[in-house]
Design a protein around this motif. Structure first.
Motif, PDB file in Angstrom:
ATOM      1  N   ARG A  13      -4.476  63.684 -52.967  1.00 42.17           N
ATOM      2  CA  ARG A  13      -3.531  62.614 -53.326  1.00 42.17           C
ATOM      3  C   ARG A  13      -3.702  62.227 -54.789  1.00 42.17           C
ATOM      4  N   TRP A  14      -4.964  62.065 -55.241  1.00 44.18           N
ATOM      5  CA  TRP A  14      -5.247  61.724 -56.642  1.00 44.18           C
ATOM      6  C   TRP A  14      -4.689  62.794 -57.584  1.00 44.18           C
ATOM      7  N   LEU A  15      -4.910  64.040 -57.251  1.00 38.24           N
ATOM      8  CA  LEU A  15      -4.447  65.125 -58.117  1.00 38.24           C
ATOM      9  C   LEU A  15      -2.921  65.190 -58.151  1.00 38.24           C
ATOM     10  N   GLN A  16      -2.277  65.003 -57.001  1.00 41.01           N
ATOM     11  CA  GLN A  16      -0.811  64.977 -56.979  1.00 41.01           C
ATOM     12  C   GLN A  16      -0.282  63.844 -57.854  1.00 41.01           C
ATOM     13  N   GLN A  17      -0.887  62.678 -57.726  1.00 40.27           N
ATOM     14  CA  GLN A  17      -0.452  61.513 -58.511  1.00 40.27           C
ATOM     15  C   GLN A  17      -0.629  61.771 -60.012  1.00 40.27           C
ATOM     16  N   ARG A  18      -1.761  62.323 -60.400  1.00 41.12           N
ATOM     17  CA  ARG A  18      -2.022  62.603 -61.820  1.00 41.12           C
ATOM     18  C   ARG A  18      -1.022  63.620 -62.363  1.00 41.12           C
ATOM     19  N   CYS A  19      -0.758  64.643 -61.597  1.00 42.55           N
ATOM     20  CA  CYS A  19       0.187  65.669 -62.042  1.00 42.55           C
ATOM     21  C   CYS A  19       1.590  65.094 -62.200  1.00 42.55           C
ATOM     22  N   MET A  20       2.000  64.215 -61.276  1.00 45.72           N
ATOM     23  CA  MET A  20       3.325  63.600 -61.357  1.00 45.72           C
ATOM     24  C   MET A  20       3.460  62.706 -62.589  1.00 45.72           C
ATOM     25  N   GLN A  21       2.361  62.044 -62.973  1.00 51.18           N
ATOM     26  CA  GLN A  21       2.405  61.164 -64.133  1.00 51.18           C
ATOM     27  C   GLN A  21       2.685  61.936 -65.418  1.00 51.18           C
ATOM     28  N   VAL A  22       2.191  63.148 -65.489  1.00 41.97           N
ATOM     29  CA  VAL A  22       2.297  63.935 -66.718  1.00 41.97           C
ATOM     30  C   VAL A  22       3.396  64.986 -66.646  1.00 41.97           C
ATOM     31  N   ARG A  23       3.579  65.587 -65.484  1.00 44.62           N
ATOM     32  CA  ARG A  23       4.531  66.696 -65.328  1.00 44.62           C
ATOM     33  C   ARG A  23       5.476  66.417 -64.163  1.00 44.62           C
ATOM     34  N   ALA A  24       6.451  65.557 -64.363  1.00 47.61           N
ATOM     35  CA  ALA A  24       7.397  65.209 -63.300  1.00 47.61           C
ATOM     36  C   ALA A  24       8.268  66.390 -62.894  1.00 47.61           C
ATOM     37  N   ASP A  25       8.284  67.441 -63.689  1.00 51.38           N
ATOM     38  CA  ASP A  25       9.078  68.631 -63.374  1.00 51.38           C
ATOM     39  C   ASP A  25       8.375  69.551 -62.378  1.00 51.38           C
ATOM     40  N   LEU A  26       7.113  69.234 -62.078  1.00 47.42           N
ATOM     41  CA  LEU A  26       6.319  70.069 -61.177  1.00 47.42           C
ATOM     42  C   LEU A  26       5.874  69.256 -59.965  1.00 47.42           C
ATOM     43  N   TRP A  27       5.543  69.959 -58.896  1.00 45.30           N
ATOM     44  CA  TRP A  27       4.964  69.298 -57.732  1.00 45.30           C
ATOM     45  C   TRP A  27       3.760  70.105 -57.267  1.00 45.30           C
ATOM     46  N   LEU A  28       2.773  69.387 -56.757  1.00 44.34           N
ATOM     47  CA  LEU A  28       1.598  70.021 -56.180  1.00 44.34           C
ATOM     48  C   LEU A  28       1.800  70.026 -54.667  1.00 44.34           C
ATOM     49  N   TYR A  29       2.295  71.158 -54.167  1.00 45.82           N
ATOM     50  CA  TYR A  29       2.563  71.319 -52.740  1.00 45.82           C
ATOM     51  C   TYR A  29       1.252  71.433 -51.979  1.00 45.82           C
ATOM     52  N   GLY A  30       1.205  70.905 -50.756  1.00 49.29           N
ATOM     53  CA  GLY A  30       0.001  70.943 -49.931  1.00 49.29           C
ATOM     54  C   GLY A  30      -0.166  72.246 -49.174  1.00 49.29           C
TER      55      GLY A  30
END
Length: 196
Positions: free
Chosen positions: A55-72
């Motif tokens: 969850r932390w990593l997904q949130q961090r990635c969204m903050q910086v790279r909204a064009d990408l998603w970290l799929y589970g």
């Protein structure tokens, strides 16, 4: 030679693996299988700390790279040379909508990074996964090792060498820069909260 002994002396095919994995998934939500290096293995079910790290990593990635998603880990990937392996990364970073129309075991083309958060009972994440993901041409592999309290980014896949050319590790609490094509800096201090 019995049929079982004969079957175990031969390498399992991907089709056979997919049938077993599909049957196991239909019978129980608690079992998920992977097929790496010609061997079937089970993917441990995540605990609460594992889920919070993702969850932390997904949130961090969204903050910086909204064009990408970290799929589970619900999305499996075809990995290893000639797509003869099947893995369920804890995370697969790709452009939003990337897996639309793909099946349970997607082609890894376009995946920018895979993530594994170690369980305390297997070395698969540390040894076999880097080779499998590099062989599939995935640019980055991020390993969050809860036992060693270390985060390692593997980069520059070397298809001929069967792994990644570069690795960089930091202890929990230090900063780690994920190189292009991801380009995110992680402050790993919070990971100290998720080690028991």
């Amino acid at each position: 030679m019995t049929a079982m002994a004969e079957r175990t002396s031969q390498q399992m095919t991907v089709d056979e693996f997919e049938k077993i994995a599909k049957f196991a998934a239909a019978e129980s939500d608690a079992v998920r299988f992977e097929f790496i290096g010609g061997r079937i293995g089970d993917k441990g079910m995540p605990d609460g700390d594992h889920s919070e790290i993702l969850r932390w990593l997904q949130q961090r990635c969204m903050q910086v790279r909204a064009d990408l998603w970290l799929y589970g880990s619900d999305q499996g990937l075809q990995v290893e040379a000639y797509r003869k392996g099947r893995a369920r990364p804890d995370g697969s970073m790709a452009p939003n909508g990337h897996f639309a129309g793909q099946g349970e075991w997607a082609d890894p083309a376009g995946v920018l990074m895979t993530v594994e958060i170690t369980s305390f009972d297997s070395d698969t994440d540390r040894r076999e996964k880097p080779r499998a993901y590099a062989g599939a041409g995935i640019p980055l592999f991020l390993l969050i090792d809860r036992e060693a309290c270390v985060v390692t980014v593997h980069s520059a896949p070397d298809p001929e060498g069967g792994g990644y050319r570069d690795t960089h590790s930091v202890k929990f609490g230090e900063k780690l820069s994920l190189p292009d094509p991801v380009g995110i800096e992680l402050d790993t201090e919070i990971l100290k909260d998720y080690v028991r």
